[in-house]
Design a protein around this motif. Structure first.
Motif, PDB file in Angstrom:
ATOM      1  N   ASN A  46      22.713  -0.855  30.511  1.00  0.00           N
ATOM      2  CA  ASN A  46      21.309  -1.114  30.165  1.00  0.00           C
ATOM      3  C   ASN A  46      21.208  -2.222  29.127  1.00  0.00           C
ATOM      4  N   LYS A  47      22.117  -2.212  28.148  1.00  0.00           N
ATOM      5  CA  LYS A  47      22.124  -3.262  27.128  1.00  0.00           C
ATOM      6  C   LYS A  47      22.554  -4.611  27.715  1.00  0.00           C
ATOM      7  N   ALA A  48      23.395  -4.569  28.740  1.00  0.00           N
ATOM      8  CA  ALA A  48      23.921  -5.805  29.333  1.00  0.00           C
ATOM      9  C   ALA A  48      22.963  -6.430  30.344  1.00  0.00           C
ATOM     10  N   GLN A  49      21.879  -5.754  30.648  1.00  0.00           N
ATOM     11  CA  GLN A  49      20.910  -6.277  31.614  1.00  0.00           C
ATOM     12  C   GLN A  49      20.137  -7.434  31.000  1.00  0.00           C
ATOM     13  N   SER A  50      19.960  -8.506  31.757  1.00  0.00           N
ATOM     14  CA  SER A  50      19.240  -9.689  31.275  1.00  0.00           C
ATOM     15  C   SER A  50      17.929  -9.866  32.037  1.00  0.00           C
ATOM     16  N   ASN A  51      17.004 -10.542  31.389  1.00  0.00           N
ATOM     17  CA  ASN A  51      15.755 -10.942  32.046  1.00  0.00           C
ATOM     18  C   ASN A  51      16.037 -12.229  32.811  1.00  0.00           C
ATOM     19  N   MET A  52      16.504 -12.088  34.035  1.00  0.00           N
ATOM     20  CA  MET A  52      17.023 -13.231  34.783  1.00  0.00           C
ATOM     21  C   MET A  52      15.984 -14.315  35.071  1.00  0.00           C
ATOM     22  N   PRO A  53      14.779 -13.988  35.501  1.00  0.00           N
ATOM     23  CA  PRO A  53      13.811 -15.074  35.755  1.00  0.00           C
ATOM     24  C   PRO A  53      13.567 -15.948  34.533  1.00  0.00           C
ATOM     25  N   LEU A  54      13.355 -15.305  33.381  1.00  0.00           N
ATOM     26  CA  LEU A  54      13.114 -16.071  32.156  1.00  0.00           C
ATOM     27  C   LEU A  54      14.368 -16.819  31.729  1.00  0.00           C
ATOM     28  N   LEU A  55      15.529 -16.170  31.821  1.00  0.00           N
ATOM     29  CA  LEU A  55      16.768 -16.800  31.373  1.00  0.00           C
ATOM     30  C   LEU A  55      17.105 -18.018  32.224  1.00  0.00           C
ATOM     31  N   LYS A  56      16.958 -17.909  33.527  1.00  0.00           N
ATOM     32  CA  LYS A  56      17.244 -19.052  34.401  1.00  0.00           C
ATOM     33  C   LYS A  56      16.302 -20.219  34.105  1.00  0.00           C
ATOM     34  N   GLU A  57      15.046 -19.912  33.869  1.00  0.00           N
ATOM     35  CA  GLU A  57      14.078 -20.961  33.567  1.00  0.00           C
ATOM     36  C   GLU A  57      14.430 -21.686  32.271  1.00  0.00           C
ATOM     37  N   LYS A  58      14.743 -20.916  31.238  1.00  0.00           N
ATOM     38  CA  LYS A  58      15.034 -21.510  29.936  1.00  0.00           C
ATOM     39  C   LYS A  58      16.370 -22.242  29.927  1.00  0.00           C
ATOM     40  N   VAL A  59      17.358 -21.706  30.636  1.00  0.00           N
ATOM     41  CA  VAL A  59      18.665 -22.371  30.704  1.00  0.00           C
ATOM     42  C   VAL A  59      18.519 -23.738  31.353  1.00  0.00           C
ATOM     43  N   ALA A  60      17.842 -23.792  32.483  1.00  0.00           N
ATOM     44  CA  ALA A  60      17.660 -25.070  33.165  1.00  0.00           C
ATOM     45  C   ALA A  60      16.882 -26.050  32.295  1.00  0.00           C
ATOM     46  N   GLU A  61      15.887 -25.561  31.595  1.00  0.00           N
ATOM     47  CA  GLU A  61      15.050 -26.433  30.750  1.00  0.00           C
ATOM     48  C   GLU A  61      15.803 -26.926  29.529  1.00  0.00           C
ATOM     49  N   PHE A  62      16.454 -26.033  28.799  1.00  0.00           N
ATOM     50  CA  PHE A  62      17.077 -26.386  27.527  1.00  0.00           C
ATOM     51  C   PHE A  62      18.354 -27.193  27.709  1.00  0.00           C
ATOM     52  N   VAL A  63      19.118 -26.920  28.784  1.00  0.00           N
ATOM     53  CA  VAL A  63      20.349 -27.685  29.007  1.00  0.00           C
ATOM     54  C   VAL A  63      20.010 -29.137  29.323  1.00  0.00           C
ATOM     55  N   LEU A 123      18.579 -22.831  23.066  1.00  0.00           N
ATOM     56  CA  LEU A 123      19.253 -22.088  24.123  1.00  0.00           C
ATOM     57  C   LEU A 123      20.009 -20.902  23.541  1.00  0.00           C
ATOM     58  N   ARG A 124      20.704 -21.122  22.435  1.00  0.00           N
ATOM     59  CA  ARG A 124      21.430 -20.014  21.807  1.00  0.00           C
ATOM     60  C   ARG A 124      20.466 -18.943  21.287  1.00  0.00           C
ATOM     61  N   ASP A 125      19.322 -19.385  20.786  1.00  0.00           N
ATOM     62  CA  ASP A 125      18.337 -18.428  20.274  1.00  0.00           C
ATOM     63  C   ASP A 125      17.790 -17.538  21.394  1.00  0.00           C
ATOM     64  N   ILE A 126      17.498 -18.139  22.533  1.00  0.00           N
ATOM     65  CA  ILE A 126      16.964 -17.353  23.644  1.00  0.00           C
ATOM     66  C   ILE A 126      18.023 -16.399  24.188  1.00  0.00           C
ATOM     67  N   CYS A 127      19.286 -16.814  24.108  1.00  0.00           N
ATOM     68  CA  CYS A 127      20.376 -15.933  24.540  1.00  0.00           C
ATOM     69  C   CYS A 127      20.542 -14.754  23.581  1.00  0.00           C
ATOM     70  N   ASP A 128      20.416 -15.022  22.285  1.00  0.00           N
ATOM     71  CA  ASP A 128      20.494 -13.945  21.302  1.00  0.00           C
ATOM     72  C   ASP A 128      19.356 -12.949  21.503  1.00  0.00           C
ATOM     73  N   LYS A 129      18.181 -13.463  21.798  1.00  0.00           N
ATOM     74  CA  LYS A 129      17.025 -12.592  22.007  1.00  0.00           C
ATOM     75  C   LYS A 129      17.189 -11.744  23.260  1.00  0.00           C
ATOM     76  N   ASP A 130      17.774 -12.322  24.303  1.00  0.00           N
ATOM     77  CA  ASP A 130      17.976 -11.579  25.550  1.00  0.00           C
ATOM     78  C   ASP A 130      19.019 -10.471  25.367  1.00  0.00           C
ATOM     79  N   GLY A 131      20.193 -10.826  24.850  1.00  0.00           N
ATOM     80  CA  GLY A 131      21.222  -9.845  24.536  1.00  0.00           C
ATOM     81  C   GLY A 131      22.019  -9.314  25.707  1.00  0.00           C
ATOM     82  N   GLY A 132      21.772  -9.808  26.912  1.00  0.00           N
ATOM     83  CA  GLY A 132      22.484  -9.315  28.089  1.00  0.00           C
ATOM     84  C   GLY A 132      23.809 -10.010  28.305  1.00  0.00           C
TER      85      GLY A 132
END
Length: 204
Positions: free
Chosen positions: A36-53, A61-70
């Motif tokens: 449950n802790k390892a689950q990520s919000n994939m739609p949001l994460l994919k959008e932000k990864v593509a945008e920030f990279v 990008l690191r901040d959004i990953c810390d917030k997601d926690g998956g």
């Protein structure tokens, strides 16, 4: 009280079977919490990864990953720490994916062992119980039905062993599916990350 009586009639092998069932349930609880802790919000994460990279916003990008926690976010953050080096980022992705996948698979091998071990313990209990029943029959004077109760009690161990094995098998199947889903998320986010990274590098 009836369950306690059946437990006592099953013989000594009922104790390791009880331990096996407790371990299986404990693994289920621990793994469900971990997954449950390892689950990520994939739609949001994919959008932000593509945008920030593409925009080279590595801190965001690191901040959004810390917030997601998956697990998928952890994978991306590990690669994002290797700035300005596509080879190091690729190696970091691969190494982190292997480490995280191994962590997600933790304890599942114990369930596989219980699935195999529990029926064998039950069979052992039946065999030892029948040996005891035949011993009773051999010393009983004109009491051939003395063996009947002993065989019935011995079969309790077999039934318990099968129940524990079935429980462990169902738990393992459920957890393995959860683990596969998380690994698929990591593969998916890795593809998004590398596509954005290589595309940005080619454009440069």
């Amino acid at each position: 009280m009836e369950l306690l009586s059946l437990f006592e009639k099953g013989g000594l092998v009922m104790y390791p079977l009880l331990v096996c069932s407790i371990i299986a349930v404990a693994i289920l609880i621990e793994r469900v919490r971990t997954y449950n802790k390892a689950q990520s919000n994939m739609p949001l994460l994919k959008e932000k990864v593509a945008e920030f990279v593409v925009a080279k916003k590595w801190q965001e990008l690191r901040d959004i990953c810390d917030k997601d926690g998956g697990a998928a976010a952890e994978l991306v953050k590990t690669a994002a720490l290797q700035l300005h080096d596509i080879d190091k980022q690729t190696q970091s992705l691969q190494g982190a994916a292997i480490a995280i996948a191994a962590r997600l698979r933790a304890y599942l091998n114990y369930l596989e062992t219980i699935v195999t071990l529990a029926p064998l313990l039950g069979l052992l209990g039946t065999v030892t119980g029948m040996i005891g029943s035949f011993s009773v029959l051999s010393v009983s004077n004109g009491e051939p039905f003395a063996i009947t109760g002993g065989v019935g009690e011995a079969l309790i161990a077999t039934a318990t062993g099968l129940c524990v094995a079935i429980l462990a098998l169902v738990i393992h199947a459920y957890l393995a599916q959860r683990e596969d889903n998380l690994v698929s998320q990591m593969e998916e986010i890795s593809a998004v990350y590398m596509t954005a990274l290589v595309g940005d590098n080619d454009a440069a």
